[in-house]
Design an enzyme around this catalytic site. Sequence first.
Site, mmCIF file in Angstrom:
data_model
loop_
_atom_site.group_PDB
_atom_site.id
_atom_site.type_symbol
_atom_site.label_atom_id
_atom_site.label_comp_id
_atom_site.label_asym_id
_atom_site.label_seq_id
_atom_site.Cartn_x
_atom_site.Cartn_y
_atom_site.Cartn_z
ATOM 1 N N SER A 198 49.418 37.670 38.446
ATOM 2 C CA SER A 198 49.523 36.685 37.379
ATOM 3 C C SER A 198 49.641 37.442 36.074
ATOM 4 O O SER A 198 49.291 38.625 35.992
ATOM 5 C CB SER A 198 48.267 35.801 37.356
ATOM 6 O OG SER A 198 48.141 35.102 36.135
ATOM 7 N N TYR B 122 39.040 34.089 37.287
ATOM 8 C CA TYR B 122 40.415 34.157 37.774
ATOM 9 C C TYR B 122 41.082 35.460 37.319
ATOM 10 O O TYR B 122 41.694 36.175 38.121
ATOM 11 C CB TYR B 122 41.204 32.960 37.251
ATOM 12 C CG TYR B 122 42.650 32.920 37.675
ATOM 13 C CD1 TYR B 122 43.006 32.540 38.958
ATOM 14 C CD2 TYR B 122 43.667 33.258 36.778
ATOM 15 C CE1 TYR B 122 44.340 32.497 39.345
ATOM 16 C CE2 TYR B 122 44.991 33.219 37.155
ATOM 17 C CZ TYR B 122 45.331 32.845 38.435
ATOM 18 O OH TYR B 122 46.649 32.805 38.817
#
Length: 260
Positions: free
Chosen positions: A144, A157
């Site tokens: 990501s 995350y």
Amino acid sequence: MSETLSGQHILVTGGGSGIARAAAERYHREGAKVTVLNRSAGGAHAVAESSGGAIRALVGDATDAGVLRDAIAAAADAEGRLHNITCGVGVFDNYAKVSELSSEELLTAAEEVWRVNVRSTLLAVNLAVPALRAAGGSVTLTLSESAFNAIGGGVLYGSSKWALRGIVDHLAAELAPEIRVNGVAPGGTGGTRFGGLSTLGQTMTADRVEGRDERIAAHTLLGFTATPEDHSGAYRFLADPVDARVVTGVVIRTDGGRRL
């Protein structure tokens, strides 16, 4: 139809939705024999149906060793070879702040994030190594933009994606020269839905909150919000044993030129 991946057998975990589904469908269009493992039966059936049954869809939890073992065996060719495993399983923290969680919430949420985002990836690779070695295959991990900057998620995350960034380097070194290991780091993407943290009672995050796409576009150099399909070319390239023959230990950032 292009056939750049003709004869390749590929397993995509979490391939029933979003970016992982787009990668699976791209592999299929390029001639690969694709198997998708997805926890949601609805997602699994949707990707199988959209391909006219050409993409094999299995329902199961990619954090479970037995499920992964069966999926790898199902995805491999008749000689037990797997040419690529793409890990797309993930859970989002909905920007949870460590400073606002109780210590009990933090511990359970952190365990869930790392079990799904990190441990499932390590487990999948661990179990797939013999089949990948037999094929001279490759691994593609899904990172990501959060693996590079403090954006796109909270600490839980983001730290899991930073871990995957390190895993790309370390696994590339460990598994060379037989197996290539790379990653794709997508930026903000429209048309996706995130699974929230069940330990915090989070529900699925909608793919379209008001103004989200506009905010993403405004913070990229290219000025638009990507779709899942926009990332699929990077996955296709990294899985290609010819085009990416000398590529390992690399993360392709498909973030539109994210700027802070």
